[in-house]
Structures are given as structure tokens and as C-alpha cells.
Design a protein around this motif. Structure first.
Motif, PDB file in Angstrom:
ATOM      1  N   ARG A 182      43.683  29.181  42.642  1.00 31.97           N
ATOM      2  CA  ARG A 182      43.624  27.734  41.858  1.00 31.97           C
ATOM      3  C   ARG A 182      42.165  27.418  41.510  1.00 31.97           C
ATOM      4  NH1 ARG A 182      48.104  28.593  42.265  1.00 31.97           N
ATOM      5  NH2 ARG A 182      49.900  27.446  43.018  1.00 31.97           N
ATOM      6  N   ASP A 183      42.262  26.549  40.222  1.00 33.82           N
ATOM      7  CA  ASP A 183      40.787  26.211  39.833  1.00 33.82           C
ATOM      8  C   ASP A 183      40.536  24.953  40.573  1.00 33.82           C
ATOM      9  OD1 ASP A 183      42.464  24.477  38.637  1.00 33.82           O
ATOM     10  OD2 ASP A 183      42.160  25.109  36.687  1.00 33.82           O
ATOM     11  N   ASP A 184      39.285  24.117  39.916  1.00 30.04           N
ATOM     12  CA  ASP A 184      38.848  22.990  40.610  1.00 30.04           C
ATOM     13  C   ASP A 184      39.942  21.954  40.623  1.00 30.04           C
ATOM     14  OD1 ASP A 184      36.554  24.753  40.910  1.00 30.04           O
ATOM     15  OD2 ASP A 184      35.604  23.747  39.374  1.00 30.04           O
ATOM     16  N   GLN A 185      40.634  21.935  39.623  1.00 30.44           N
ATOM     17  CA  GLN A 185      41.624  20.775  39.460  1.00 30.44           C
ATOM     18  C   GLN A 185      42.739  21.227  40.138  1.00 30.44           C
ATOM     19  OE1 GLN A 185      39.851  22.163  36.625  1.00 30.44           O
ATOM     20  NE2 GLN A 185      38.455  20.222  36.405  1.00 30.44           N
ATOM     21  N   GLY A 186      43.050  22.397  40.675  1.00 31.69           N
ATOM     22  CA  GLY A 186      44.058  22.632  41.475  1.00 31.69           C
ATOM     23  C   GLY A 186      45.259  23.373  40.674  1.00 31.69           C
ATOM     24  N   ARG A 187      45.217  23.745  39.361  1.00 34.05           N
ATOM     25  CA  ARG A 187      45.577  24.481  38.710  1.00 34.05           C
ATOM     26  C   ARG A 187      45.780  25.819  38.935  1.00 34.05           C
ATOM     27  NH1 ARG A 187      43.530  21.940  33.000  1.00 34.05           N
ATOM     28  NH2 ARG A 187      41.805  22.882  34.062  1.00 34.05           N
ATOM     29  N   PRO A 188      46.809  26.532  38.555  1.00 31.93           N
ATOM     30  CA  PRO A 188      46.740  27.926  38.670  1.00 31.93           C
ATOM     31  C   PRO A 188      46.004  28.816  37.712  1.00 31.93           C
ATOM     32  CG  PRO A 188      48.921  27.304  37.923  1.00 31.93           C
ATOM     33  CD  PRO A 188      48.168  25.863  38.320  1.00 31.93           C
ATOM     34  N   VAL A 189      45.338  29.848  37.939  1.00 30.23           N
ATOM     35  CA  VAL A 189      44.684  30.591  37.122  1.00 30.23           C
ATOM     36  C   VAL A 189      45.419  31.476  36.398  1.00 30.23           C
ATOM     37  CG1 VAL A 189      42.914  32.065  36.852  1.00 30.23           C
ATOM     38  CG2 VAL A 189      42.625  30.327  38.832  1.00 30.23           C
ATOM     39  N   ASN A 190      44.964  31.576  35.155  1.00 33.22           N
ATOM     40  CA  ASN A 190      45.930  32.599  34.124  1.00 33.22           C
ATOM     41  C   ASN A 190      45.529  33.710  34.197  1.00 33.22           C
ATOM     42  OD1 ASN A 190      47.387  33.511  32.319  1.00 33.22           O
ATOM     43  ND2 ASN A 190      46.820  32.024  30.281  1.00 33.22           N
ATOM     44  N   PRO A 191      46.298  34.678  34.672  1.00 30.50           N
ATOM     45  CA  PRO A 191      45.714  35.923  34.670  1.00 30.50           C
ATOM     46  C   PRO A 191      45.342  36.898  33.536  1.00 30.50           C
ATOM     47  CG  PRO A 191      47.975  35.815  35.179  1.00 30.50           C
ATOM     48  CD  PRO A 191      47.501  34.488  35.210  1.00 30.50           C
ATOM     49  N   ASN A 192      45.877  36.205  32.403  1.00 29.02           N
ATOM     50  CA  ASN A 192      45.553  36.743  30.936  1.00 29.02           C
ATOM     51  C   ASN A 192      44.121  36.275  30.705  1.00 29.02           C
ATOM     52  OD1 ASN A 192      48.103  37.882  30.856  1.00 29.02           O
ATOM     53  ND2 ASN A 192      49.083  35.739  30.111  1.00 29.02           N
ATOM     54  N   LEU A 193      43.636  35.247  31.057  1.00 26.64           N
ATOM     55  CA  LEU A 193      42.348  34.893  30.782  1.00 26.64           C
ATOM     56  C   LEU A 193      41.231  35.248  31.773  1.00 26.64           C
ATOM     57  CD1 LEU A 193      43.346  31.088  29.577  1.00 26.64           C
ATOM     58  CD2 LEU A 193      42.876  33.328  28.359  1.00 26.64           C
ATOM     59  N   TYR A 194      41.700  35.495  32.931  1.00 21.17           N
ATOM     60  CA  TYR A 194      40.535  35.588  33.969  1.00 21.17           C
ATOM     61  C   TYR A 194      40.907  37.024  34.582  1.00 21.17           C
ATOM     62  CZ  TYR A 194      39.230  30.783  33.469  1.00 21.17           C
ATOM     63  OH  TYR A 194      38.796  29.671  32.867  1.00 21.17           O
ATOM     64  N   ALA A 195      39.878  37.781  35.193  1.00 21.35           N
ATOM     65  CA  ALA A 195      39.939  39.088  35.891  1.00 21.35           C
ATOM     66  C   ALA A 195      39.415  38.981  37.283  1.00 21.35           C
ATOM     67  CB  ALA A 195      39.521  39.890  35.019  1.00 21.35           C
ATOM     68  N   LEU A 196      39.774  39.749  38.055  1.00 24.46           N
ATOM     69  CA  LEU A 196      39.122  39.913  39.383  1.00 24.46           C
ATOM     70  C   LEU A 196      37.972  41.071  39.301  1.00 24.46           C
ATOM     71  CD1 LEU A 196      42.047  39.540  41.811  1.00 24.46           C
ATOM     72  CD2 LEU A 196      40.361  37.740  41.197  1.00 24.46           C
ATOM     73  N   GLN A 197      36.843  40.653  39.782  1.00 23.21           N
ATOM     74  CA  GLN A 197      35.736  41.791  39.535  1.00 23.21           C
ATOM     75  C   GLN A 197      35.023  41.691  41.163  1.00 23.21           C
ATOM     76  OE1 GLN A 197      32.577  40.914  36.866  1.00 23.21           O
ATOM     77  NE2 GLN A 197      32.469  43.205  36.762  1.00 23.21           N
ATOM     78  N   CYS A 198      34.680  43.037  41.445  1.00 27.28           N
ATOM     79  CA  CYS A 198      33.983  43.118  42.664  1.00 27.28           C
ATOM     80  C   CYS A 198      32.756  43.148  42.526  1.00 27.28           C
ATOM     81  CB  CYS A 198      34.693  44.218  43.632  1.00 27.28           C
ATOM     82  SG  CYS A 198      36.517  44.199  44.047  1.00 27.28           S
ATOM     83  N   SER A 199      32.041  42.648  43.277  1.00 30.02           N
ATOM     84  CA  SER A 199      30.446  42.550  43.212  1.00 30.02           C
ATOM     85  C   SER A 199      29.971  43.609  44.027  1.00 30.02           C
ATOM     86  CB  SER A 199      29.920  41.339  43.620  1.00 30.02           C
ATOM     87  OG  SER A 199      30.143  41.076  44.849  1.00 30.02           O
ATOM     88  N   HIS A 200      28.668  44.121  44.037  1.00 26.79           N
ATOM     89  CA  HIS A 200      28.097  45.088  44.732  1.00 26.79           C
ATOM     90  C   HIS A 200      28.044  44.996  46.255  1.00 26.79           C
ATOM     91  CE1 HIS A 200      26.913  47.484  41.649  1.00 26.79           C
ATOM     92  NE2 HIS A 200      26.552  46.289  40.785  1.00 26.79           N
ATOM     93  N   ASP A 201      27.923  43.466  46.448  1.00 26.20           N
ATOM     94  CA  ASP A 201      27.842  42.837  48.129  1.00 26.20           C
ATOM     95  C   ASP A 201      29.287  42.856  48.526  1.00 26.20           C
ATOM     96  OD1 ASP A 201      28.785  40.975  46.710  1.00 26.20           O
ATOM     97  OD2 ASP A 201      27.420  39.347  47.550  1.00 26.20           O
ATOM     98  N   GLY A 202      30.414  43.119  47.958  1.00 21.19           N
ATOM     99  CA  GLY A 202      31.668  43.084  48.276  1.00 21.19           C
ATOM    100  C   GLY A 202      32.540  41.806  48.131  1.00 21.19           C
ATOM    101  N   SER A 203      31.881  41.015  47.346  1.00 24.54           N
ATOM    102  CA  SER A 203      32.530  39.576  47.219  1.00 24.54           C
ATOM    103  C   SER A 203      33.412  39.748  45.981  1.00 24.54           C
ATOM    104  CB  SER A 203      31.527  38.532  47.121  1.00 24.54           C
ATOM    105  OG  SER A 203      30.442  38.938  46.014  1.00 24.54           O
ATOM    106  N   ILE A 204      34.385  38.976  45.963  1.00 28.01           N
ATOM    107  CA  ILE A 204      35.114  39.177  44.832  1.00 28.01           C
ATOM    108  C   ILE A 204      34.932  37.893  43.740  1.00 28.01           C
ATOM    109  CG2 ILE A 204      37.495  39.146  43.872  1.00 28.01           C
ATOM    110  CD1 ILE A 204      38.241  40.645  46.439  1.00 28.01           C
ATOM    111  N   LEU A 205      34.639  38.175  42.508  1.00 29.65           N
ATOM    112  CA  LEU A 205      34.668  36.943  41.649  1.00 29.65           C
ATOM    113  C   LEU A 205      35.650  37.036  40.778  1.00 29.65           C
ATOM    114  CD1 LEU A 205      30.524  37.716  41.039  1.00 29.65           C
ATOM    115  CD2 LEU A 205      31.934  36.104  42.752  1.00 29.65           C
ATOM    116  N   ILE A 206      35.872  35.635  40.134  1.00 35.05           N
ATOM    117  CA  ILE A 206      36.827  35.499  39.217  1.00 35.05           C
ATOM    118  C   ILE A 206      36.063  34.986  37.909  1.00 35.05           C
ATOM    119  CG2 ILE A 206      38.804  34.076  38.203  1.00 35.05           C
ATOM    120  CD1 ILE A 206      39.399  33.348  41.194  1.00 35.05           C
ATOM    121  N   ILE A 207      36.185  36.002  36.952  1.00 38.20           N
ATOM    122  CA  ILE A 207      35.238  35.861  35.968  1.00 38.20           C
ATOM    123  C   ILE A 207      36.254  36.059  34.632  1.00 38.20           C
ATOM    124  CG2 ILE A 207      33.074  36.795  36.686  1.00 38.20           C
ATOM    125  CD1 ILE A 207      33.785  39.287  35.454  1.00 38.20           C
ATOM    126  N   PRO A 208      35.997  35.211  33.420  1.00 34.65           N
ATOM    127  CA  PRO A 208      36.689  35.542  32.354  1.00 34.65           C
ATOM    128  C   PRO A 208      36.732  36.883  31.782  1.00 34.65           C
ATOM    129  CG  PRO A 208      35.451  33.558  32.056  1.00 34.65           C
ATOM    130  CD  PRO A 208      34.715  34.337  33.368  1.00 34.65           C
TER     131      PRO A 208
END
Length: 654
Positions: A610-636
Motif C-alpha cells: 500500500r502507498d502512503d494513502q493506503g492505496r494498492p501499488v500498481n505493479p505495472n508502474l512500480y517494481a521491486l528491487q533488492c539493494s546491496h544491503d538486502g533491503s527491498i525497495l519499491i521504485i518506479p
DNA sequence: TTTCTCTGTCATACA
DNA sequence: GCTGTATGACAGAGA
């Protein structure tokens, strides 16, 4: 054991002579043994006799190989021969453990040695006493304590009973060997003459007793080596044995070999004494050699007297009887009584006539067929066309004339050829000395050939196929010319080209021998024989073709193996390819499954984000990306795409 | 008669 | 140079 060792150490010896006879379909070995006393024992014996030496050796005809003894046979000390003698292997081990130069190849040999080894201290003297009783009969000497001869009396006890002499008579004859000698008529005087000469040789040898004693220690050391050498020789082919014996020939001339005809000469020489008395020699001598080597010997000139008296101590009738249909080397004695009896029931005249009928027949066949001028001419035509020999008709006639005009040379058993150098022995064939093979008797040939016979292993390699043997395996019933000619035609038809050539040129070797003998033996053979250029050329061609034939066979076999291996490899590779295909399909299937699972997981993760407003994240606009430290980021996804472009550009620059 | 296979032989190269 | 081995090519015999 120690007595036997003392026996050998003292210079005693055992002479084993085997005379080969060819009687039609049968081949007979005449084995007889000479116990050669050591000089020390001989001296004692002479003292015992109280007079000049009348005994040089003990003649010990032995039972046929294959049986331990016969009923009525006497142990050297007069006992009944122990039928339950120790096992042969044990005897052989004992004898060989002694390092004696005599190699017991048969149970009889082993028995003889064992009889010496197992006896008491007087055993050896008993054997000598037998010698004295045998040869000193004319002096009426009665040797006390072991004067009985070691006797074999033939292979089968039934034969001893059913033979010309009964068992009792046989014992009588054995107890009075000189009477037996006298019975031989004219032969007896000659035989006694031989014995006398041997005795003289012993006298002479006794004069050198001190030298003998000094040499005995060295001999004892050399016995072991001799034993090993003979073992090696026995295991080698004829030509290898020849190689081994060639070195011996340098030290032992032919005359040193105590053959019946030359034994007296050997006895008369101290140098020979070293060979004949101090060293036990086990040797096989075929009749042909005996004839050649000892033309003046009684034994040879009186085959009737010798072969017709099986109980005669001097020569005991046969220990091996083989025929061409028999497995080579099979000892029939005791297993084929009919054959044995047949042989034993042969009268002296039968035996004599059979022998020399065969010899005459063989000579006739050779002269009629092998030296036929027409055949020779045809042969040379073949040679001319096939082997590159430049021969014209004049050459042919010249060659034939040349061959027939060599009366001073001897065709050494040139039976065309036969296997294993048993040229004369196999067929009992003594060809008149006027043919092709020019043998130099002074050039060492005799020694070599003789030693080939001496060390052969009693196995007559009768090749089952006709092409390999040109000697007549049997006598023709009734001398039927038709049958004989038909047989010869068939035999010639089965011969290969080289075999026909060799036969026609009277090359005294089989093609197999020519091809497979070592090059050294081959060259020595060429130099030793007086061969014509044509014969030498033929021999070399035969050898070359034979070698190449084998090479071609091997090459084809190897090529076939290569082809088969390649086909096998192709099949294996095809199977492996199919396996890899199946594995690839399975891997692809697994990959697809993993992709599907990853896609499902991806959707599941985004469905819970969910985003800051509590809306679901559109998978067509965002993607999951693993950083080097193992954390997972949601980036456009735009940033993800631009980041990929930059990385690719960097990679291109590099 | 033709074809194929097997075998021996020759020529040549190589060790 | 001799000898043995390997192999391609050819020819003959036989199925």
C-alpha cells in the motif's frame, strides 16, 4: 634326498635317451635311461668287483611314462616296486629342489630320481651294483647287496606277462642281463664291444678322479644354473631352445653327446667325461639322428635285435605311443592297450620292415612327387609369374640338375617340411643324401638340430590341417597307388602356394617355421644350410609374405575393431544425445514452473503493498528491487529502465 | 552373370 | 641398410 644330492655332487648322472620311431600310424618313443655313476662310486664299485672296471654305467630301462610301475618289477634293492609311490608333484619338487641337472619330465623320470633319493645309503651303490651285474656278467661277477638292476620292464604289467618273455623269464633276463646280450647274436658282440669301450672310458675317467673331485664343487654350483636353463629351454619353442642351446654347442660338441654311437668316444676322453658323467643330461634323440650320428653303432645297425626285445635291459620298448589322430603329446601308454599290445606284439621283422617300408615309401614319395621334373617346371612357372623370379626353362632344368647332382650332401630329414623341426623324427623319414638341402655336418648344424631334438618336449605337433604337414601320417594299405596318388593330390590341393613351393624345392622347414622363427634363427639357418639362391629367395619371400599376411590379417582385424568401436561410440553418443534432450526438456519445464511461481509471488507481494494513502501499488508502474544491503525497495519502473540503460552503456564503453 | 565378401599379395611409408 | 609393422590398393576365389 642327501644321497641323491651326493650322487649328483659326486658326478653321477642320468642319461635319458629317447628314440623316436614312426610305425605307420603310430609313433613310438623308445625311452631308455643310463645311470651314469659318479667316479667315486665307480671306484668303489671297481674295488668291489675286484678287477678292472667292467661296469661303466647302469642301464635302467624304465616303465612307460604314465604308470608308476609294473607288477613284478623290482626296486633297485630287489623289492617290489612301490606302486603307491609318492605323488609326482612331490617328486618333481624334491628333484628340482636338489638342483640336479636332470629334469624329470615324466613320472618315470621322477621315479628314477626318487628311487635314488629315497633309498638308504647303499641305494646308489645298489644302482651301481645293477650296472655291474648288467655289464660284468661275462665275468660271472655276482654283486652282493643291491646287485639288481633298476628295471622298468615296460609300461603295462599285462604286457610283461603276455610278451615274448613271461614275467619269470623277464626277471631272469634282468638278473642275467649278459645272457640277454648273448641272445642277441651278432648284436651281442658289438654291444659288448661298446660296453668294453665304455669301460675303458671309465678307466680313463677314473684316472682323472682328482680333477673330478676338485671340479665337483663347481659343478654343484653350476647344476642349479643348468637346471634353470633347461627349464627355460623346455618352455621355449624349438627355435628359442635352439638359441639357448647354441651357446651350449660352443662348449659341447656333438661328439660330447653320449648318444649310443658316440658314447664310447665320449667315455674315452676326460673332457667328454665331464659332460657325460658329471652332468646328467636329459635328451631326446630321434632315430633319424641316431642313424645319422652313429652309423657304425650296433644299436643302429641292429634295430631288429634292439626293438624286438622289450625286456632287454639295454632298451625298453616305448613309453609313448601316439598316432596322428591323437592329441599331440598324449601319452597313450597304459590307456590304449590295443595299440600298446599291437606295438609290443610286433615281431622284430615286422618292426624293422614297418620302419624301413615307411622310410622307403617316404623316399619314394619324395622322389616321385617332389622332384618330378614336370612339377618343378610348373613350379618355376609359378614362381616366375608370382614371385618375380626371372626363370626360364633352361634355368629350371639347370636347377633340377643341380639339385640331383649333389651326392655329397645330406638332406637332413627333408620331408618337404614338417613342423617343429621333427623332420626326420615325425615320419621316421631318412631321405637319401642327394637332395636339395645341403647340410654341412661340420658347421655346427648337427649340433643345433640334435639339440632341437634333445630339448623338444615329446609333443609332436601334428597339425590337424593337411596343408601344414607334408609328411605322410600313415602308411598306405597295400601300397595302393591310386589311393596314394589321390591322397597326394588332395594334400597338394590343400597346400598353399608357398607350401607347394617349399615342398617342391625341398625346403626342410615348414612355412610356419620360416615365418615365425626369429630373424636371428632365420639368418643362421640360411647361413648354416647350403641353400641355392632360389631357395634363399623363396625362403625370404615366404617369410615376407607370411609376415605380411599376418600383418594384413591384424590390420583388417584392427580396422574391423575400429569400425565396431566407432559404431559403438555412435550408438553411445546417440543415446547420450537423447538423454541430454530429455534433461533439457525437463530443465525447461522446471524453469517455466519457477517463472510461474516467481510471477505469482510477485503479484502476491504487490497485492499486499500500500502507498502512503493506503492505496494498492500498481505493479505495472512500480517494481521491486533488492539493494546491496538486502533491503527491498519499491521504485518506479521508469527509474529501473533508465538504470538498466546506464549500466548497458557503461558496459559498452568498457 | 553380377555383386559382394574374404583373403592374399604388393607397394609404400614409417619406426 | 635391414627388418618388422601398418595400410591402401588390387586381384582372385567363392558364395
Amino acid at each position: 634326498m642327501k644321497h641323491l644330492k651326493r650322487w649328483w655332487s659326486a658326478g653321477g648322472g642320468l642319461l635319458h635317451l629317447t628314440v623316436l620311431l614312426s610305425l605307420g600310424v603310430l609313433r613310438v618313443d623308445l625311452d631308455f635311461y643310463l645311470l651314469l655313476p659318479p667316479p667315486t662310486l665307480l671306484r668303489d664299485q671297481l674295488l668291489l668287483l675286484g678287477g678292472p672296471a667292467s661296469s661303466a654305467y647302469a642301464l635302467s630301462p624304465l616303465p612307460a611314462s604314465g604308470g608308476w610301475g609294473n607288477a613284478g618289477q623290482l626296486h633297485p634293492k630287489g623289492r617290489e616296486l612301490d606302486l603307491a609311490a609318492p605323488p609326482e608333484g612331490q617328486l618333481l619338487r624334491e628333484v628340482r629342489a636338489l638342483g640336479v641337472p636332470f629334469i624329470p619330465r615324466t613320472r618315470v623320470d621322477a621315479w628314477l630320481v626318487h628311487s635314488v633319493a629315497a633309498g638308504d645309503a647303499d641305494e646308489a651303490h645298489g644302482l651301481l651294483g645293477a650296472a655291474a651285474a648288467s655289464s660284468a656278467g661275462e665275468a660271472g661277477a655276482s654283486v652282493d647287496g643291491g646287485g639288481q638292476a633298476v628295471q622298468g620292464g615296460g609300461g603295462d604289467p599285462r604286457e610283461a606277462r603276455s610278451g615274448p618273455l613271461g614275467a619269470g623269464e623277464e626277471e631272469k633276463v634282468l638278473a642275467e642281463p649278459t645272457a640277454q646280450v648273448r641272445d642277441t647274436g651278432g648284436c651281442a658282440s658289438e654291444k659288448n664291444e661298446v660296453l668294453r669301450e665304455k669301460h675303458e672310458g671309465v678307466d680313463h675317467s677314473s684316472q682323472h678322479e682328482e680333477n673330478e673331485e676338485r671340479a665337483s664343487a663347481q659343478k654343484e654350483n653350476s647344476f642349479q644354473q643348468n637346471n634353470e636353463d633347461e627349464n627355460k629351454i623346455a618352455e621355449k619353442p624349438d627355435w628359442e631352445a635352439e638359441k639357448s642351446t647354441e651357446s651350449r654347442n660352443e662348449g659341447i660338441s656333438l661328439g660330447d653327446i653320449p648318444l649310443p654311437g658316440s658314447i664310447s668316444d665320449g667315455m674315452n676322453s676326460s673332457a667328454h667325461h665331464h659332460v657325460t658323467f658329471s652332468q646328467a643330461i636329459s635328451q631326446d634323440v630321434n632315430l633319424h639322428d641316431a642313424i645319422l650320428l652313429s652309423p657304425n653303432n650296433t644299436f643302429i645297425r641292429e634295430p631288429v635285435a634292439k626293438t624286438s626285445q622289450p625286456q632287454e635291459p639295454f632298451l625298453q620298448f616305448h613309453s609313448h605311443t601316439t598316432n596322428p589322430g591323437q592329441t599331440p603329446g598324449t601319452n597313450l601308454t597304459g590307456y590304449l592297450p590295443p595299440v600298446d599290445n599291437h606295438m609290443r606284439n610286433l615281431t622284430s621283422q615286422d618292426l624293422d620292415l614297418n620302419i624301413f617300408d615307411e622310410i622307403d615309401l617316404m623316399s619314394l614319395l619324395a622322389t616321385e612327387n617332389d622332384l618330378d621334373q614336370i612339377d618343378i617346371s610348373q613350379l618355376f612357372d609359378e614362381l616366375d609369374s608370382e614371385s618375380g623370379f626371372s626363370l626360364d626353362s633352361s634355368h629350371n632344368s639347370t636347377s633340377v640338375t643341380k639339385y640331383n647332382s649333389s651326392p655329397s650332401v645330406c638332406d637332413e630329414g627333408a620331408t618337404g617340411y614338417s613342423s617343429n623341426y621333427d623332420l626326420g623324427a615325425v615320419g621316421g623319414y631318412y631321405q637319401e643324401p642327394s637332395k636339395l638341402c645341403h647340410v654341412d655336418h661340420d658347421s655346427g648344424f648337427h649340433g643345433d638340430l640334435t639339440f632341437q631334438h634333445i630339448f623338444h618336449n615329446h609333443t609332436y605337433h601334428l597339425k590337424p590341417s593337411a596343408p601344414e604337414s607334408t609328411s605322410e601320417p600313415f602308411s598306405w594299405p597295400g601300397n595302393s597307388q591310386k589311393i596314394r596318388s589321390r591322397y597326394l593330390e588332395d594334400a597338394d590341393r590343400n597346400l598353399s602356394r608357398d607350401e607347394r613351393h617349399a615342398k617342391a624345392l625341398h625346403v626342410p622347414f615348414s612355412v610356419d617355421e620360416i615365418v615365425h622363427m626369429p630373424v636371428d634363427s632365420f639368418n643362421s639357418m640360411l647361413s648354416r644350410y647350403y641353400l641355392t639362391d632360389l631357395q634363399v629367395s623363396l625362403l625370404r619371400d615366404i617369410r615376407r609374405r607370411g609376415k605380411n599376411k599376418v600383418a594384413a590379417q591384424n590390420c583388417r582385424k584392427r580396422k574391423l575393431d575400429i569400425i565396431l568401436n566407432l559404431e559403438y561410440d555412435v550408438c553411445n553418443l546417440q543415446a547420450k544425445k537423447e538423454t541430454l534432450k530429455r534433461e533439457r526438456a525437463q530443465c525447461n519445464k522446471a524453469i517455466n514452473i519457477m517463472k510461474q511461481k516467481l510471477h505469482d509471488l510477485y503479484r502476491d507481494v504487490f497485492s499486499r503493498l500500500r502507498d502512503d494513502q493506503g492505496r494498492p501499488v500498481n505493479p505495472n508502474l512500480y517494481a521491486l528491487q533488492c539493494s546491496h544491503d538486502g533491503s527491498i525497495l519499491i521504485i518506479p519502473k521508469e527509474l529501473v529502465a533508465s538504470g538498466h540503460k546506464k549500466e548497458t552503456q557503461k558496459g559498452k564503453r568498457k
